[in-house]
Design an enzyme around this catalytic site. Structure first.
Site, mmCIF file in Angstrom:
data_model
loop_
_atom_site.group_PDB
_atom_site.id
_atom_site.type_symbol
_atom_site.label_atom_id
_atom_site.label_comp_id
_atom_site.label_asym_id
_atom_site.label_seq_id
_atom_site.Cartn_x
_atom_site.Cartn_y
_atom_site.Cartn_z
ATOM 1 C CE1 TYR A 474 40.465 44.995 40.545
ATOM 2 C CE2 TYR A 474 40.563 45.386 37.861
ATOM 3 C CZ TYR A 474 39.312 44.940 39.413
ATOM 4 O OH TYR A 474 38.144 45.589 39.334
HETATM 5 C C1 FAD Z 1 35.598 38.605 44.192
HETATM 6 C C2 FAD Z 1 36.818 40.514 43.814
HETATM 7 C C3 FAD Z 1 36.077 41.988 43.580
HETATM 8 C C4 FAD Z 1 36.761 42.422 43.237
HETATM 9 N N1 FAD Z 1 35.983 43.728 43.161
HETATM 10 C C5 FAD Z 1 36.610 44.512 43.097
HETATM 11 C C6 FAD Z 1 36.360 46.064 42.821
HETATM 12 O O1 FAD Z 1 34.834 46.103 42.510
HETATM 13 N N2 FAD Z 1 36.548 47.727 42.879
HETATM 14 C C7 FAD Z 1 37.825 47.518 44.037
HETATM 15 O O2 FAD Z 1 38.549 48.107 43.800
HETATM 16 N N3 FAD Z 1 38.488 46.359 43.628
HETATM 17 C C8 FAD Z 1 38.074 45.113 43.738
HETATM 18 N N4 FAD Z 1 38.398 43.832 44.317
HETATM 19 C C9 FAD Z 1 39.892 43.842 44.666
HETATM 20 C C10 FAD Z 1 39.426 43.999 46.091
HETATM 21 O O3 FAD Z 1 39.358 45.689 46.245
HETATM 22 C C11 FAD Z 1 41.285 44.311 47.366
HETATM 23 O O4 FAD Z 1 41.511 42.451 46.838
HETATM 24 C C12 FAD Z 1 41.625 44.429 48.457
HETATM 25 O O5 FAD Z 1 42.332 44.231 48.711
HETATM 26 C C13 FAD Z 1 40.970 43.356 48.842
HETATM 27 O O6 FAD Z 1 39.980 43.746 50.701
HETATM 28 P P1 FAD Z 1 40.234 42.676 51.207
HETATM 29 O O7 FAD Z 1 39.979 43.768 52.924
HETATM 30 O O8 FAD Z 1 39.556 41.832 51.432
HETATM 31 O O9 FAD Z 1 41.170 41.446 50.736
HETATM 32 P P2 FAD Z 1 42.704 41.614 52.043
HETATM 33 O O10 FAD Z 1 43.298 40.158 51.428
HETATM 34 O O11 FAD Z 1 42.108 40.497 53.759
HETATM 35 O O12 FAD Z 1 43.811 41.915 51.821
HETATM 36 C C14 FAD Z 1 44.205 42.802 50.617
HETATM 37 C C15 FAD Z 1 46.108 43.719 51.069
HETATM 38 O O13 FAD Z 1 45.422 44.394 52.678
HETATM 39 C C16 FAD Z 1 45.856 43.891 53.583
HETATM 40 N N5 FAD Z 1 45.817 44.878 54.847
HETATM 41 C C17 FAD Z 1 44.307 43.745 54.824
HETATM 42 N N6 FAD Z 1 43.475 44.420 55.795
HETATM 43 C C18 FAD Z 1 44.118 45.172 56.534
HETATM 44 C C19 FAD Z 1 44.024 45.945 57.630
HETATM 45 N N7 FAD Z 1 43.015 46.020 58.453
HETATM 46 N N8 FAD Z 1 44.885 46.364 57.994
HETATM 47 C C20 FAD Z 1 45.955 46.715 57.585
HETATM 48 N N9 FAD Z 1 46.112 46.332 55.775
HETATM 49 C C21 FAD Z 1 45.350 45.161 55.322
HETATM 50 C C22 FAD Z 1 46.570 42.966 53.315
HETATM 51 O O14 FAD Z 1 47.298 42.188 54.353
HETATM 52 C C23 FAD Z 1 47.164 42.732 52.090
HETATM 53 O O15 FAD Z 1 47.841 43.842 51.586
HETATM 54 C C24 FAD Z 1 38.229 42.606 43.703
HETATM 55 C C25 FAD Z 1 38.004 41.452 44.159
HETATM 56 C C26 FAD Z 1 37.893 40.454 44.335
HETATM 57 C C27 FAD Z 1 38.346 38.740 45.127
#
Ligand code: FAD
Ligand code: NAG
Ligand code: NAG
Length: 533
Positions: A474
């Site tokens: 978060y």
């Molecule tokens: C609508 C919504 C609902 C959510 N619900 C939940 C939930 O139910 N439970 C929960 O635990 N969390 C929840 N989250 C939070 C979510 O887990 C985090 O935002 C998570 O980091 C998102 O991953 P992403 O790959 O989509 O994000 P991104 O924005 O792509 O990445 C997030 C972070 O991880 C890094 N990263 C991404 N991909 C890689 C990779 N391949 N290698 C290394 N680093 C990487 C990025 O650089 C950044 O620092 C929610 C978020 C949103 C917006």
């Protein structure tokens, strides 16, 4: 004036960001050509690499940038944009991209699902390149061995769907929002409505593939125990580029039960919340009772408490159980919906549009709006008087909501240093603060940001202290930021201890070993020890 309490502190941060920003601007054209040339010399198919690089002048640049930018706060023209977007199609491309970004000295931001609450995967204050992992979407399920290999760019919806395609009695414990990406979610913790039964996503990772700062592909055997530990909750982006995770599936029953019960203050919501705190963190670990608290009604004059539930079992059983443990909920069988586990995933996604299971594959099933989130942990129940006071503040503010996510069950059994995620036994529930809005301009953003910060500040007496801890996934830049860019160690300690508590120290050791020059840095990355001259 009390309302503006947190602002002076913030303007200091903003000011410092501008100072750290005063590096020479890199010429866009030259970056494109230098990067392209470098990629060509580092890949086996040099003719095709131009297909994976989007310069700012490219007609598709904006749509590629926006495709996975999930927070409208960070899509406005005034927000700094990447010099290039690189969209690798093979592991080889990822390796070459790391080597080349490092050799030209430009920051690399890694994006998978783009759900970072502060846009850390696609925004930066200085010159940067986005490595967009969206082509890495494959999910390979092996039911016999109860494992799956899931690539970083897959969405949670794709993971759930691909498992369900192969087996009706397997699932995976992860978040409720299907469009969230694996890369950020699994590297940063990952919780969902099976956490009391099965723990977090990171508790089920068996292996991983990562590209390190030298451009090597490593797996569990070759990366070593420390790095493998770090990328199960410490965030991937401080350590390298995650290509995929191998995970253990969990068993799900053929029939599960969901329900939602709402009560306003007039319907004794306060008593309900008092009892919820006694029940939700301690009840049967197959039962997850999320509590959502919203100011509602004409001029937001009351609070509505909604209990949203998943029970890994049949309706009769949960009705009997809660009749005994949670009588104020007044749960009746008629309010319960029995369904297949995969349909409960759709129900929890709030797809109130008659969406079928196929909607889980739709990565664009997302309403992009502006939002801000914060988090807290509660270790002792909040008293009735405390709750009443909180309701008063929420009604005054009008728009900020709270979500209480109960812990207990499996969460109490996993040692707090088994993974970097430290918030295990001793926590009753996590609070999520949330505010979302559609208005652009007119001071809307400033107003809502200040309101959510105020509620967070009002909550101080009720939540964890020393440190006041927070959930890394978060993302919340209010709790600390790398003001000095890649080289500041002391800044990292501030947010690092809140997110990781005692595990922060080990994360710094791992980081210092695998990326001593701190190439993989961002606003809240794990710092490496300063290099001795
Ligand atoms: C609508 C919504 C609902 C959510 N619900 C939940 C939930 O139910 N439970 C929960 O635990 N969390 C929840 N989250 C939070 C979510 O887990 C985090 O935002 C998570 O980091 C998102 O991953 P992403 O790959 O989509 O994000 P991104 O924005 O792509 O990445 C997030 C972070 O991880 C890094 N990263 C991404 N991909 C890689 C990779 N391949 N290698 C290394 N680093 C990487 C990025 O650089 C950044 O620092 C929610 C978020 C949103 C917006
Ligand atoms: C835009 O970038 C893509 C991917 O690199 C490339 O295939 C395409 O030719 C570019 N278009 C223009 C107009 O430059
Ligand atoms: C609320 O609680 C009071 C006191 O226990 C009770 O008398 C009243 O009937 C309850 N109201 C509702 C709507 O349940």
């Amino acid at each position: 004036m009390e309302k503006l309490n947190s602002l002076p502190f913030l303007s200091v941060i903003v000011l410092l960001l501008h100072v750290s920003n005063s590096q020479p601007t890199t010429s866009r054209d030259s970056v494109y050509h230098t990067f392209l040339q470098c990629l060509q010399t580092h890949t086996n198919q040099p003719d095709h690499v131009s297909d994976i690089i989007y310069a700012q002048t490219n007609a598709s640049y904006t749509s590629v940038l926006r495709a996975f930018a999930r927070n409208a706060r960070f899509t406005s023209p005034s927000v700094q944009k990447p010099l290039l977007i690189v969209t690798p199609q093979s592991e080889h491309h990822v390796q070459a991209s790391v080597v080349c970004a490092k050799s030209i000295g430009v920051q690399l931001k890694i994006r998978s699902g783009g759900h970072d609450f502060e846009g850390v995967s696609y925004v930066s204050q200085g010159p940067f390149i986005i490595l967009d992992m969206f082509n890495f979407q494959s999910v390979t399920v092996d039911v016999r061995n109860e494992i799956a290999v899931i690539e970083a760019g897959a969405s949670l919806g794709q993971v759930y769907y691909r498992i369900w395609e192969k087996s009706k009695v397997h699932g995976f414990p992860a978040g409720a929002c299907p469009t969230v990406g694996v890369g950020g979610h699994l590297s940063g913790g990952g919780y969902g409505n099976m956490m009391r039964k099965h723990g977090l996503s990171v508790d089920h990772i068996l292996d991983a593939k990562i590209v390190d700062v030298k451009g090597r592909i490593l797996d569990k055997a070759t990366m070593g125990e420390d790095l493998f530990w770090a990328i199960r909750g410490g965030g991937g982006a401080s350590f390298g580029v995650i290509l995929s995770y191998t995970v253990k599936l969990v068993a799900v029953p053929e029939v599960v039960t969901v329900f939602q019960v709402d009560k306003t203050l007039e319907q004794n919501a306060t008593d309900l919340v008092v009892q919820w705190q006694q029940v939700a963190p301690h009840t049967d670990d197959r039962l997850y009772l999320r509590l959502v608290l919203q100011p509602v009604g004409k001029a937001q004059k009351t609070i509505r408490a909604s209990v949203e539930a998943l029970f890994l079992g049949e309706a009769n059983e949960v009705v009997t159980l809660l009749g005994k443990e949670f009588p104020l909920l007044e749960l009746k069988k008629e309010l319960c919906h029995e369904m297949r586990w995969i349909d409960s995933v759709v129900w929890w996604a709030n797809y109130n549009d008659g969406s079928s299971v196929n909607a889980l594959l739709d990565r664009n099933h997302y309403w992009v709006h502006s939002n801000k989130r914060k988090s807290d942990y509660v270790q002792t129940p909040i008293s009735r008087n405390g709750l009443t006071w909180i309701w008063k503040k929420m009604i005054e503010l009008g728009k900020v909501e709270l979500v209480f996510n109960p812990y207990g069950g499996k969460m109490n059994e996993v040692p707090s240093d088994a993974t970097p995620f430290p918030h295990r036994a001793g926590n009753l529930y996590k609070i999520q603060y949330t505010v979302s809005w559609q208005e652009a301009g007119g001071g809307a953003e400033e107003r809502f940001l200040s309101e959510i910060r105020m509620l967070h500040s009002y909550m101080t007496p009720f939540v964890s202290k020393n440190p006041r801890s927070a959930y890394f996934n978060y993302r919340d830049l209010d709790i600390g930021i790398n003001r000095h860019g890649k080289d500041n160690f002391e800044d990292g300690e501030v947010y690092g201890i809140k997110y990781f508590k005692k595990n922060f120290e080990r994360l710094v050791k791992v980081k210092s070993k695998v990326d001593p020059e701190n190439f993989f840095w961002n606003e809240q990355s794990i710092p490496s020890y300063p290099i001795k001259a």
